[in-house]
Design an enzyme around this catalytic site. Structure first.
Site, PDB file in Angstrom:
ATOM      1  N   LYS A  59      -8.889  -7.155  -1.608  1.00 12.97           N
ATOM      2  CA  LYS A  59      -8.247  -7.893  -2.699  1.00 12.97           C
ATOM      3  C   LYS A  59      -7.455  -9.081  -2.166  1.00 12.97           C
ATOM      4  O   LYS A  59      -7.483 -10.174  -2.744  1.00 12.97           O
ATOM      5  CB  LYS A  59      -7.335  -6.956  -3.493  1.00 12.97           C
ATOM      6  CG  LYS A  59      -8.065  -5.831  -4.192  1.00 12.97           C
ATOM      7  CD  LYS A  59      -7.123  -4.690  -4.559  1.00 12.97           C
ATOM      8  CE  LYS A  59      -7.896  -3.441  -4.945  1.00 12.97           C
ATOM      9  NZ  LYS A  59      -7.028  -2.251  -5.061  1.00 12.97           N
ATOM     10  N   LYS A  65       0.852  -1.180   0.000  1.00 14.61           N
ATOM     11  CA  LYS A  65       0.000   0.000   0.000  1.00 14.61           C
ATOM     12  C   LYS A  65       0.896   1.240   0.000  1.00 14.61           C
ATOM     13  O   LYS A  65       2.115   1.118   0.151  1.00 14.61           O
ATOM     14  CB  LYS A  65      -0.922   0.025   1.225  1.00 14.61           C
ATOM     15  CG  LYS A  65      -0.202  -0.133   2.557  1.00 14.61           C
ATOM     16  CD  LYS A  65      -1.172  -0.206   3.715  1.00 14.61           C
ATOM     17  CE  LYS A  65      -1.855  -1.564   3.782  1.00 14.61           C
ATOM     18  NZ  LYS A  65      -3.288  -1.502   3.573  1.00 14.61           N
TER      19      LYS A  65
END
Length: 812
Positions: free
Chosen positions: A662, A550
Site C-alpha cells: 500500500k 502496522k
C-alpha cells in the site's frame, strides 16, 4: 468502464427520500449522521440492483462458487469505496453539494467496522473486492462481531482500549436475512444407531443449539455490475426468552440463554489468557464454519439442485489461516452423518473442496486446542479427527516405514504434555492445496513448519503472493495521484495494475516530477493537519515522512526504529547535524490487550516523542509521532503522505505483509529486510530503488546458533549510550524501572535480532538522508516504485487462485 445510469437529481431525490423513510427526519432537524445514512441507503439501492442481477446470472450459469472462510474481514468504510467502484464519486459529490451539505464530512461520519485485527482481515476484504471486480462468484463467510477490534486511545503515553461501537447508529450497508438462519450445536454426546438399511452410524446430540443469522455486506465490483458479498453471521439464542422462568420470578435467568448465545459474536478475539476465553475462541471458529458450510449446502440444494457428493464441483472453499480449520471435520461430519456418504467418498469430496492458506511461521500462531476442550465442545468432531489422523498416519507409515519420530512430528494430535489438536496439520491433511503468501514465506514453509508434509505431498504446496486492491488504496485514498496518473495513461490501470508500467518514461521528466512532488506535498499537508488535530504535534510537511504503521509486535521491530530515533536525537544533541535532513517519524499500530511488551513499546515510543518534540535544540530537524488508532480509514490518510516505508521485520518472520504494498503503491520508498513480500517488491521496483539492510533468513538462523546480544551493546558506543539512557530514566521522567523489561529482553535474548541488525539499519538510514536531499533522484525513485508495482494487485492474486487452486475462470 460502464457508467452508472444515475443522475444528480436521482441521487438528491434518494437522499431526501431516505432521510424521511429510513431516519424519520426532514432537513431542518437532520444531523450529519442522518444525512450520511440517507446517502448510504441511496447508494445501496444502486448496488443492490447490481447484486440482484448478478445473482440471477450466476444461478442460471450454475457457476462454481468460492466460499472464502475467514475469522476476519476488515472491510473498512464502505461509502467512498462503493462510489469509486461504481464511478459515482464526482456525481454524488455534486448532488450532496447542491443540497448544501459537506460531502467530505459525510464520508468522515461513517464508522469503520473493526471486524479484523490487521493484514489478515484486510487481505480477505481485498480478495472479495477483487472477486467481484474480475467476475468470480464469491461469498466471504465470517462473523459479524458486535464489537470489533478495540478503539485505541493514548493516555499519558499508554494504550487504553475502548469498545468499538461500530453498530451504535446502525449499519446501512448490511442486509440481515433471518429467514436464512442456520442452527449450530455445541457440547452433548455422540450415540450409535442403525439407519434404515441396517448400517451402523453415528449421531451427534448437542447439549445446546445456537442460531446463526446471516448479515450480508455487499462488495461492489469496480467498473461492472458484478457484486460479491461478505456473509457474516451473528449469534442468537434459539429461544431468546424463557417465559416460564420469568413468571417464576427468575428475571435474569429468563434471558440467560440469549446472553450466553450472543457472546459468540460479541467481540473480535476475546482475551484467551483464561480457559473461558480459549473456549469462546473455539466456539467462534466452529460457529462461523458450521454456519458457512450449512449455508453452502442450502445453496447446493435450493439453487443448484445438486447432490452432496457433487459439492466439490460447485464450491471451492478457501481456509484463510488456521481459524477455519475445523471445516475439515465439519464437512466430513455433514457428509458422513447427515448425508450418509461412506467415509472414502466423503473424504474425496472434502479434500477436493478445501484449500488452506498459511499466513505465519510463528509457532504461537499455528493454533492448537486442548483435546479435553474439543471433547467437551465438539465431541463428534474429535472422533472424526481421530479417524482422520489414524488413516493419515497409516499413509505416513507406508511411505516412511519405521520412522516413528516422523509419525510423532506429523500427528494431528500432539501427544506431548497436554494433548492438543494441531489445527494447521488438520487443515493441511484435509486440503488439496496449501499455499504460502509470498515466495520466501512459501519456501520457508516447506523448509520448516511444514517440511514433513512437503516431503509427503510436494504437489500440494503452492505460492500465491498477496495483493491489495488499488481501488481503495490509491483511487479512494489518493485521488490527486489517481488523477495525475489518469492524465498520463488513462484509468485502465485500476483493473490491470501492470499498466502502471506506462509511467516509467515519465520518471525523469522534470515537469511530471514537479506535479508528482506537488501531489505528495498536498497529501503531507493533509496528514500534518490531522496529526496536529489528534496529537497536538506540529510537523513540517516538507520534512521526510518516515512511516511505520502496522500491528505492534516484537518481530515487526518497532523497537529497532525507535532505538535508531534515539541515536538520531543524540547526534543532534551532540551538534553532529551534517548530512541529516528534517524527518518526521510516524509510528502507528495497536498492541494486543494482553501483550505486555508490545504495550510497553508503545509507551517507549511516546516517551521518546515527548522528549524529542519538546527539546528546543532539536526544532524541526526531528519529530516523533505515535499516530493513535491506526485503522483502514486512518491508513488512507497515512499511505499517500509517506515518503519512507519501514518494513523492517526480522528476516523469515513476516509471511508477506500488505502495508509494504500500500505504501509503495502511493510512492513511498521502502527500507526493509529480505523478508516476506519485501523480496518480491525489491525485485520488481529494482534493487537501486529499495533501501536494503540486515541479515537474510538463513543468516538469522545461523547467527542464532551462537548469539550473544550483550556483545553488540558493549561493542557499539551508540548502543551503549542508548541502553544507559533507557536505564537511567532519560526517556521515562527519571523512572529507572519502567523500561527494564525491554532492556532485559534485548540484552538477555533479543529473539528478533534487533541488536544484530542495528548497525546496518543505522547506516541505511544515514544513506536515506543523502538520497532524500537529492529531490530529483528521490522523485524518480518514487515514480518508478509506483510504476513497477503491478504485481501486487489483489486482482492478480485472485486470478492465480482461480487458475492454480479453485479451477475457476473469471468472466472479466
Amino acid at each position: 468502464m460502464e457508467k452508472p445510469k444515475v443522475t444528480v437529481e436521482m441521487v438528491k431525490e434518494g437522499i431526501i427520500r431516505h432521510l424521511a423513510t429510513m431516519r424519520g427526519k426532514i432537513s431542518h432537524n437532520a444531523t450529519t449522521d442522518d444525512y450520511y445514512q440517507a446517502l448510504a441507503y441511496a447508494v445501496r439501492e444502486i448496488i443492490l440492483e447490481h447484486w440482484a442481477e448478478g445473482n440471477e446470472r450466476e444461478l442460471k450459469s450454475k457457476a462454481k462458487l468460492v466460499c472464502y472462510l475467514s475469522a476476519e474481514f476488515l472491510i473498512g468504510p464502505q461509502l467512498g469505496n462503493n462510489l469509486v467502484n461504481i464511478d459515482g464519486m464526482n456525481l454524488v459529490r455534486q448532488a450532496v453539494t447542491e443540497l448544501g451539505l459537506d460531502f467530505d464530512k459525510l464520508l468522515e461520519a461513517e464508522p469503520e467496522p473493526g471486524l479484523g485485527n490487521g493484514g489478515l482481515g484486510r487481505l480477505a476484504a481485498c480478495y472479495i473486492d477483487s472477486c467481484a471486480t474480475i467476475g468470480v462468484p464469491a461469498i466471504g463467510y465470517g462473523i459479524r462481531y458486535e464489537f470489533g477490534i478495540f478503539q485505541q486511545k493514548i493516555v499519558d503515553g499508554q494504550q487504553v482500549e475502548l469498545a468499538d461501537k461500530w453498530l451504535k447508529n446502525g449499519f446501512p450497508w448490511e442486509v440481515v436475512r433471518p429467514e436464512a438462519a442456520v442452527e449450530v450445536g455445541f457440547g452433548g454426546y455422540v450415540e450409535d444407531y442403525n439407519d434404515d438399511h441396517g448400517v451402523s452410524r453415528k449421531r451427534w446430540v448437542p447439549e445446546k443449539r445456537i442460531l446463526g443469522i446471516p448479515c450480508d455486506i455487499i462488495a461492489q465490483g469496480y467498473g461492472s455490475k458484478s457484486v460479491s458479498a461478505h456473509r457474516l453471521f451473528k449469534a442468537e439464542a434459539c429461544d431468546e426468552f424463557d417465559f416460564g422462568t420469568f413468571n417464576a420470578g427468575d428475571f435474569y435467568g429468563s434471558v440467560q440463554d440469549k446472553i450466553a448465545s450472543e457472546n459468540i459474536s460479541k467481540v473480535l478475539y476475546p482475551n484467551d489468557e483464561q480457559i473461558s476465553g480459549k473456549e469462546l475462541r473455539l466456539e467462534q471458529q466452529y460457529f462461523f464454519v458450521a454456519c458457512a458450510l450449512r449455508d453452502a449446502f442450502k445453496i447446493l440444494h435450493k439453487f443448484m439442485q445438486a447432490k452432496p457428493e457433487t459439492f466439490a464441483k460447485h464450491f471451492a472453499v478457501q481456509l484463510n489461516d488456521t481459524h477455519p480449520s475445523i471445516a475439515v471435520a465439519e464437512l466430513m461430519r455433514l457428509l458422513v452423518d447427515e448425508y450418509q456418504l461412506d467415509w472414502d467418498s466423503a473424504w474425496a469430496v472434502t479434500t477436493a473442496t478445501l484449500a488452506y492458506t498459511n499466513h505465519t511461521l510463528l509457532p504461537e500462531a499455528l493454533e492448537k486446542w486442548p483435546v479435553k476442550m474439543f471433547e467437551q465442545l465438539l465431541p463428534r468432531h474429535l472422533e472424526i479427527i481421530y479417524e482422520i489422523n489414524r488413516r493419515f498416519l497409516d499413509i505416513v507409515r507406508n511411505r516412511f516405514p519405521g520412522d516413528e519420530d516422523r509419525l510423532r512430528r506429523m500427528s494431528i494430535i500432539d501427544e506431548e504434555g497436554q494433548r492438543t489438536v494441531r489445527m494447521a496439520f488438520l487443515a493441511t491433511v484435509g486440503s488439496h492445496s496449501v499455499n504460502g503468501v509470498a515466495e520466501l514465506h512459501s519456501e520457508l514453509l516447506k523448509q520448516t513448519v511444514m517440511h514433513d508434509f512437503y516431503e509427503l505431498w510436494p504437489e500440494k504446496f503452492k505460492n500465491i503472493t498477496n495483493g491489495v486492491t488499488p481501488r481503495r488504496f490509491i483511487a479512494l485514498a489518493n485521488p490527486e495521484l489517481t488523477s495525475l496518473i489518469n492524465e498520463k495513461i488513462s484509468d485502465n490501470w485500476l483493473i490491470d495494475l501492470y499498466k502502471l508500467k506506462q509511467l516509467e518514461p515519465f520518471a525523469k521528466d522534470k515537469k511530471f516530477q514537479k506535479q508528482w512532488q506537488t501531489v505528495k506535498l498536498n497529501n503531507k499537508k493533509r496528514l500534518a493537519g490531522i496529526i496536529q488535530e489528534r496529537t497536538g504535534i506540529a510537523v513540517d510537511p516538507k520534512a521526510l515522512f518516515d512511516v511505520q504503521v502496522k500491528r505492534i509486535h516484537e518481530y515487526k521491530r518497532q523497537l529497532l526504529n525507535i532505538i535508531d530515533v534515539i541515536s538520531r536525537y543524540n547526534r543532534i544533541k551532540d551538534g553532529k547535524r551534517d548530512g541529516l535532513v528534517p524527518r518526521v517519524v510516524i509510528i502507528g499500530g495497536k498492541a494486543a490487550p494482553g501483550y505486555y511488551v508490545a504495550k510497553l513499546i508503545i509507551r517507549l515510543i511516546n516517551q521518546v516523542a515527548k522528549v524529542v518534540n519538546n527539546d528546543p535544540d532539536v526544532g524541526d530537524l526531528l519529530k516523533v509521532v505515535f499516530f493513535p488508532n491506526y485503522s483502514v480509514k486512518n491508513g488512507n490518510f497515512i499511505f499517500p503522505a509517506a515518503d519512507l516505508s519501514e518494513q523492517i521485520s526480522t528476516a523469515g518472520k513476516e509471511a508477506s505483509g500488505t502495508g509494504n504494498m500500500k505504501l509503495s503503491l502511493n510512492g513511498a520508498l521502502t527500507i526493509g529486510t529480505l523478508d516476506g513480500a519485501n523480496v518480491e517488491i525489491r525485485e520488481e521496483v529494482g534493487v537501486e530503488n529499495f533501501f536494503l539492510f540486515g541479515m537474510t533468513a538463513a543468516e538469522v538462523e545461523e547467527r542464532r546458533q551462537n548469539y550473544n546480544p550483550t556483545n553488540y551493546v558493549y561493542s557499539n558506543p551508540t548502543l551503549t549510550r542508548i541502553f544507559a539512557q533507557l536505564a537511567d530514566g532519560s526517556f521515562s521522567d527519571g523512572d529507572t524501572e519502567l523500561f527494564r523489561p525491554i532492556i532485559e529482553s534485548l540484552m538477555n535474548r533479543d529473539d528478533y535480532m534487533i541488536l544484530a541488525d542495528f548497525e546496518a539499519y543505522h547506516e541505511c538510514q544515514n544513506y536515506i538522508d543523502t538520497i532524500y536531499a537529492n529531490t530529483a533522484r528521490w522523485t524518480e525513485m518514487s515514480i518508478l516504485n509506483v510504476a513497477r508495482m503491478g504485481k501486487f494487485s489483489s486482482d492478480r492474486a485472485i486470478r492465480e487462485y482461480c487458475r492454480d487452486i479453485w479451477g475457476i475462470k473469471p468472466t472479466m
